[in-house]
Design a protein around this motif. Structure first.
Motif, PDB file in Angstrom:
ATOM      1  N   SER A 153       0.847  -1.191   0.000  1.00  8.41           N
ATOM      2  CA  SER A 153       0.000   0.000   0.000  1.00  8.41           C
ATOM      3  C   SER A 153       0.879   1.235   0.000  1.00  8.41           C
ATOM      4  O   SER A 153       2.038   1.199   0.442  1.00  8.41           O
ATOM      5  CB  SER A 153      -0.921   0.000   1.224  1.00  8.41           C
ATOM      6  OG  SER A 153      -1.629   1.210   1.327  1.00  8.41           O
ATOM      7  N   ASN A 154       0.316   2.337  -0.506  1.00  8.44           N
ATOM      8  CA  ASN A 154       1.045   3.602  -0.433  1.00  8.44           C
ATOM      9  C   ASN A 154       0.805   4.308   0.900  1.00  8.44           C
ATOM     10  O   ASN A 154       1.338   5.381   1.138  1.00  8.44           O
ATOM     11  CB  ASN A 154       0.644   4.522  -1.592  1.00  8.44           C
ATOM     12  CG  ASN A 154      -0.854   4.789  -1.635  1.00  8.44           C
ATOM     13  OD1 ASN A 154      -1.606   4.290  -0.792  1.00  8.44           O
ATOM     14  ND2 ASN A 154      -1.288   5.561  -2.614  1.00  8.44           N
ATOM     15  N   LYS A 155      -0.007   3.686   1.779  1.00  3.80           N
ATOM     16  CA  LYS A 155      -0.232   4.236   3.115  1.00  3.80           C
ATOM     17  C   LYS A 155       0.845   3.707   4.064  1.00  3.80           C
ATOM     18  O   LYS A 155       1.488   2.691   3.803  1.00  3.80           O
ATOM     19  CB  LYS A 155      -1.623   3.850   3.632  1.00  3.80           C
ATOM     20  CG  LYS A 155      -2.759   4.421   2.813  1.00  3.80           C
ATOM     21  CD  LYS A 155      -4.116   4.005   3.379  1.00  3.80           C
ATOM     22  CE  LYS A 155      -5.262   4.588   2.577  1.00  3.80           C
ATOM     23  NZ  LYS A 155      -6.598   4.167   3.111  1.00  3.80           N
TER      24      LYS A 155
END
Length: 369
Positions: A153-155
């Motif tokens: 994820s880019n989180k």
């Protein structure tokens, strides 16, 4: 030519007949190569246990919890701004964590044991399921998914190690049954059922006076909301009150076995139309059996009357205190207007909903803290 070879052979043969001590000396001289001189190390050449050394060690699965550690950070949440974590790992195999769901006013204080499998960290508690983590290095934990795999994820799903071990903040919002006898109070938490003795501190003395002076209470147990914390290990059965909110005469703990009840429950506002209500505002209401209601709208207390026939609802004009709170006054105005505009009420399981012209305008859940 033959004579020269014979002479050479005789000479070599005679060399092998040297005395034993001289032969050993010659042998050592012949087979041991010259060693380069050792270069003394300066103090500055010693590699300290810094971040570089730690990360190099982890390349070979060398993760050891041989000292107490604190990891912290905020991880993504599906229906809130995030989940704040504070995890203390102790080298004797114990852990403790504070898990706070931001804007939902939900804090879980959990203790247990940790298990380390290569780089995978498992936090084990019989009552709560906590996520597993992966040591990227000695200073970073990455959350794993349900299958035990890293989350793509880019989180940010990482917790960072703090420079020093930090004591856990054990304060949390609580709702429970307050009882006072002979200036000794106890508190039974609705969520856990635990009964704690209330410490007689400067924050508790005003609560005692208010209880004793309120004619509605008549020295009977009453539901109260407050922010409190457990005592240290040697005083774990004590509750220290940090902030008292209010008493709720006529209320009881939510009964998980009998859903569908409207009256006598402290309801926490969850949604205002389609907008989630920040839980730290503690917007709450209780419908009493005598056709009265009262509550807290985020800044001010309010009370009023209501009429209910089947699912039809009429809320009379509310009376409210007049404080101004910059962070909640706008939402408070919307909440009280919606409450007074409601014309229908439904209780579905543990959810209470208010409607206006068949449109959902307010949604509540039973408050457990």
């Amino acid at each position: 030519m033959k004579k020269r070879l014979l002479v050479t052979a005789l000479l070599l043969s005679s060399c092998s007949q040297l005395p034993a001590d001289r032969q050993a000396a010659v042998t050592e001289t012949l087979i041991i190569p010259a060693q380069p001189a050792a270069v003394p190390q300066e103090d500055g050449d010693i590699i300290e246990n810094n971040d570089t050394a730690a990360s190099v060690a982890t390349d070979f699965e060398h993760i050891f919890v041989d000292t107490d550690m604190t990891f912290s950070g905020t991880l993504p949440c599906a229906d809130c701004p995030g989940v704040s974590y504070h995890i203390n790992l102790f080298r004797d195999g114990r852990f403790e964590t504070r898990q706070e769901y931001l804007q939902r006013n939900q804090v879980n204080l959990i203790k247990g044991i940790w298990l380390l499998e290569n780089r995978s960290l498992h936090l084990v508690n019989q009552q709560h399921t906590l996520p597993a983590f992966h040591f990227l290095n000695n200073s970073t934990l990455a959350m794993l998914d349900l299958a035990g795999k890293p989350i793509a994820s880019n989180k940010n799903y990482q917790l960072s190690r703090e420079a020093e071990v930090r004591k856990l903040d054990t304060r949390q919002a609580m709702l429970g049954l307050y009882t006072l006898r002979d200036n000794q109070a106890s508190f039974k938490a609705c969520q856990s059922g635990e009964v704690l003795d209330v410490a007689n501190t400067q924050h508790h003395l005003p609560v005692m006076r208010q209880y004793q002076q309120d004619d509605r209470l008549n020295s009977s147990p009453v539901i109260a909301t407050l922010v409190g914390r457990r005592g240290p290990d040697d005083k774990n059965n004590l509750l220290f009150i940090d902030k008292f909110e209010q008493f709720w005469p006529g209320a009881s703990c939510p009964d998980q076995l009998q859903p569908g009840k409207m009256q006598g429950i402290v309801w926490r506002a969850e949604k205002l139309a389609t907008q989630y209500v920040p839980q730290q505002l503690n917007v709450r209401v209780i419908f009493e059996a005598n056709d009265r209601l009262y509550g807290f709208a985020g800044c001010n207390n309010f009370n009023g009357g209501y009429k209910q026939r089947s699912n039809q609802l009429t809320v009379q004009p509310l009376v409210s205190t007049r404080k101004f709170c910059a962070d909640s006054s706008e939402l408070e105005q919307q909440f009280t207007q919606s409450l007074q505009a409601a014309d229908r009420i439904e209780v579905n399981g543990d959810t209470l909903q208010l409607f206006k012209n068949n449109q959902l305008i307010l949604q509540f859940k039973p408050a457990v803290n």
